[in-house]
Enzyme design. Structure first.
Site, PDB file in Angstrom:
ATOM      1  N   HIS A 180      -2.267   5.790   7.162  1.00  0.00           N
ATOM      2  CA  HIS A 180      -2.939   7.060   6.919  1.00  0.00           C
ATOM      3  C   HIS A 180      -3.720   6.923   5.617  1.00  0.00           C
ATOM      4  CE1 HIS A 180      -0.239   9.655   9.737  1.00  0.00           C
ATOM      5  NE2 HIS A 180      -1.336   9.218  10.339  1.00  0.00           N
ATOM      6  N   ASP A 185      -4.579   8.548   3.038  1.00  0.00           N
ATOM      7  CA  ASP A 185      -4.133   8.941   1.697  1.00  0.00           C
ATOM      8  C   ASP A 185      -3.180   7.925   1.080  1.00  0.00           C
ATOM      9  OD1 ASP A 185      -2.394   9.803   3.767  1.00  0.00           O
ATOM     10  OD2 ASP A 185      -1.406  11.243   2.451  1.00  0.00           O
ATOM     11  N   HIS A 186      -2.871   6.862   1.828  1.00  0.00           N
ATOM     12  CA  HIS A 186      -1.990   5.827   1.301  1.00  0.00           C
ATOM     13  C   HIS A 186      -2.684   4.481   1.136  1.00  0.00           C
ATOM     14  CE1 HIS A 186       1.851   8.120   1.537  1.00  0.00           C
ATOM     15  NE2 HIS A 186       1.097   8.844   2.354  1.00  0.00           N
TER      16      HIS A 186
END
Length: 303
Positions: A64, A66-67
């Site tokens: 994902h 945001d990582h």
């Protein structure tokens, strides 16, 4: 030995004012390990006074954005700054394909080796080891394959009791053997029992990083008895249904996890952008687990 973690990003999904997506920098004996790399991570490194050139190992929990959206920028900057030493990256199998595609279409030939090791979210396993540290995966329950990580210090050699050795004029060359637990007979006939001249080293410390997960208890065995547990706490418990739908955790559940797994200290992070102030999440966790702190940008915690 220094063993501490600095929070570079604590937001989930998107950056918001004063909160960046997930990223942490672990310092173990002045070796630096990057845990996840959300958008803006390299700016956060600059902001908090860390040199990206000192990072030699990166761990990415899942795909994902945001990582990991900050990783291509960080690697590119290392290239532009003349890095030549290798960097080791551990992450989902498709991560290297993504990086290679971006390098291909930007016609970038990275001047340093990228040593990539794919990790799978099937069973917990040891993935990294050096003289200081053991790193293992935690299999989490998220919408896509996702792992957390445990970082455990290696047991150090025994400590010599300097005052006693110096008082009895024991030559320095015997200290390393005593540290290894050996009983000695000196040339002058003196017998040195290890137990009389050394003490045990400190208990190895353990840090667990639980990135994104439904709080279902399936991973509790891997995080038992952590000195410091980082656990995502995306929502307040009033949004439990939303947390379950998105395979995330509430602040209350994170506190219950710390309590049930015997953690000493809990850090909560990965906060939803809907929360402009984080105090309500902390207030929800504290009555369940007293030693809870907010994993906010720029904060450094000793493990």
């Amino acid at each position: 030995m220094k063993f501490e973690v600095t929070i570079l990003g604590s937001s989930s999904a998107t950056p918001v004012y004063n909160r960046n997506p997930s990223a942490q920098l672990l310092n173990c004996n002045e070796k630096f390990y990057l845990i996840d790399c959300g958008e803006g991570t390299q700016q956060q490194l600059i902001r908090f006074g860390f040199k990206a050139s000192k990072i030699d190992v990166v761990f990415i929990s899942h795909l994902h954005g945001d990582h990991y959206f900050g990783l291509i920028g960080l690697l590119s900057t290392m290239h532009l700054n003349g890095r030549i030493k290798p960097i080791r990256i551990y992450g989902p199998p498709a991560l290297m394909e993504i990086l290679e595609l971006q390098f291909k279409h930007s016609e970038t030939i990275i001047r340093y080796p990228i040593e990539f090791t794919p990790i799978t979210a099937d069973v917990p396993k040891l993935i990294f080891e050096n003289s200081d540290l053991l790193v293992s995966t935690i299999v989490l329950n998220h919408r896509i394959p996702c792992t957390g990580f445990t970082f455990t210090e290696k047991k150090r050699l025994r400590k010599v009791v300097l005052e006693k050795l110096e008082a009895e004029n024991v030559p320095l060359e015997y200290y390393p053997l005593l540290k290894r637990g050996v009983d000695l007979t000196l040339p002058d006939g003196r017998v040195l029992l290890n137990k009389d001249y050394t003490v045990d080293s400190d208990k190895p410390r353990k840090y667990a990083y639980c990135s994104d997960t439904l709080c279902d208890g399936s991973y509790f065995e891997e995080i038992k008895n952590c000195d410091t547990l980082y656990h995502e706490a995306t929502f307040l418990h009033e949004l439990l249904e939303r947390a379950n739908q998105t395979h995330h955790t509430t602040a209350l559940q994170a506190a219950e996890t710390a309590l049930n797994t015997g953690a000493t200290k809990l850090l909560i992070g990965h906060f939803s952008s809907r929360y402009k102030t984080l105090l309500p999440l902390l207030e929800e966790a504290l009555p369940v687990f007293e030693n809870t702190q907010l994993a906010t940008e720029g904060s450094t915690f000793s493990i």
